[in-house]
Write an enzyme that holds these catalytic residues in place. Structure first.
Site, PDB file in Angstrom:
ATOM      1  N   LEU A   1      38.422  38.624  43.413  1.00  0.00           N
ATOM      2  CA  LEU A   1      38.319  37.474  42.485  1.00  0.00           C
ATOM      3  C   LEU A   1      38.878  36.467  43.209  1.00  0.00           C
ATOM      4  O   LEU A   1      40.122  36.197  42.627  1.00  0.00           O
ATOM      5  CB  LEU A   1      38.587  38.016  41.108  1.00  0.00           C
ATOM      6  CG  LEU A   1      37.692  38.980  40.411  1.00  0.00           C
ATOM      7  CD1 LEU A   1      38.220  39.093  39.088  1.00  0.00           C
ATOM      8  CD2 LEU A   1      36.285  38.568  40.242  1.00  0.00           C
ATOM      9  N   HIS A   2      38.246  35.646  44.181  1.00  0.00           N
ATOM     10  CA  HIS A   2      38.969  34.664  44.678  1.00  0.00           C
ATOM     11  C   HIS A   2      39.447  33.458  43.714  1.00  0.00           C
ATOM     12  O   HIS A   2      40.616  33.148  43.845  1.00  0.00           O
ATOM     13  CB  HIS A   2      38.311  33.951  45.877  1.00  0.00           C
ATOM     14  CG  HIS A   2      37.430  35.054  46.637  1.00  0.00           C
ATOM     15  ND1 HIS A   2      38.288  35.619  47.809  1.00  0.00           N
ATOM     16  CD2 HIS A   2      36.357  35.540  46.944  1.00  0.00           C
ATOM     17  CE1 HIS A   2      37.564  36.237  48.514  1.00  0.00           C
ATOM     18  NE2 HIS A   2      36.546  36.370  48.204  1.00  0.00           N
TER      19      HIS A   2
END
Length: 312
Positions: free
Chosen positions: A240-241
């Protein structure tokens, strides 16, 4: 007092989770959102931004369309990761909320001039085109920025769109160079950190079980998003950048990094878009960014879980 932010975004499933995290957090006041072309073209990123705001119960927020193409290059998109809509995984209704009039770059400029100097944080979680164009049009606003907290770049982990470049920087390296050389305080969440933010099945199913509409949406986005990383990296989850940028604002103690110099390569035969991060401080170039290297994965996901549960 709540930290005032402008989110500059190209949703993207992980952008969507970042936006939800911000909207669920009383420590943050979202002044508005500006869409940029990136993961998908601008017509889809601005539409997706409005869909996410309505999903979170915030149709009151100003959403503006920004730049439809990089400063000097043809747009590169990432439907191979995010699907043809950019938000594949769950079908959201067409939003009733409308785009606000005026270009997103003008919204950034006007907001920074209106708010007291140093009180607004810019949070670009897509290509840096809008931010760079705002700085080009209105150089006076650079000194008014509190800080820029961005997702982009890589060093040890190298690239995810080329062998040496991370997607957000690669799409518009000229814009990134303007921002990194602007003198505005920078916090950089690169792949080195965000690849430690891997989802897991237990977390996804916990999201799906939440008795609201946002939790199951996050689970559905993650189901879609994970398939690319499983195929490419053999991982059990997906990073989940973009939520990492919002999480740094909320809980900087979950992250560790160092102040270093970062330059952007714009002309390399094989390295265009590379973030040339002087991690070991071997050059005499002055530090211009807090470059994050690691994060507390469990602490990050506990934060996201607790906040998503607050939403409608």
């Amino acid at each position: 007092m709540a930290q005032k932010i402008i989110i500059d975004t190209d949703p993207g499933q992980d952008d969507a989770v970042a936006i939800l995290l911000a909207l669920a957090s009383p420590e943050i006041e979202v002044l508005g959102l500006v869409a940029v072309a990136g993961n998908v073209p601008l017509a889809l990123t601005e539409l997706n931004t409005r869909k996410i705001c309505e999903l979170a119960g915030r149709p009151d927020l100003p959403v503006h369309a920004g730049c439809a193409a990089p400063l000097e290059r043809k747009l590169v998109t990432a439907e191979h990761v995010h699907g043809k809509t950019g938000l594949d995984g769950i079908e959201l209704p067409e939003p009733a909320m409308q785009l606000r009039p005026g270009h997103g770059v003008d919204f950034i400029i006007d907001t920074l001039r209106r708010e007291p100097a140093g009180t607004v944080t810019l949070v670009p979680i897509g290509p840096l085109t809008n931010i760079a164009e705002a700085f080009r049009r209105a150089p006076d606003i650079v000194a008014r920025v509190g800080r820029i907290v961005l997702m982009g770049g890589a060093y040890f982990e190298v690239g995810n769109i080329t062998p040496t470049a991370e997607f957000n920087i690669y799409v518009d390296p000229e814009a990134a160079r303007i921002v990194f050389r602007s003198g505005a305080p920078l916090v950089v969440l690169p792949l080195d950190a965000t690849h430690e933010a891997l989802t897991g099945r237990d977390w996804v199913e916990a999201m799906r079980a939440l008795p609201n509409r946002c939790g199951p949406a996050v689970a559905s986005w993650t189901d879609f998003f994970e398939r690319y990383d499983r195929e490419k990296y053999g991982s059990q989850g997906a990073p989940l950048h973009d939520p990492c940028a919002i999480a740094w604002i909320l809980r900087p103690e979950l992250f560790e990094g160092r102040e270093i110099n970062v330059e952007i390569e714009t002309q390399g035969e094989f390295t265009t878009g590379m973030t040339v991060a002087d991690w070991w401080r071997v050059s005499d170039r002055p530090a211009n960014a807090l470059f994050i290297r690691h994060l507390d994965r469990d602490g990050l996901f506990a934060l996201i879980s607790e906040r998503i549960a607050r939403l409608p």
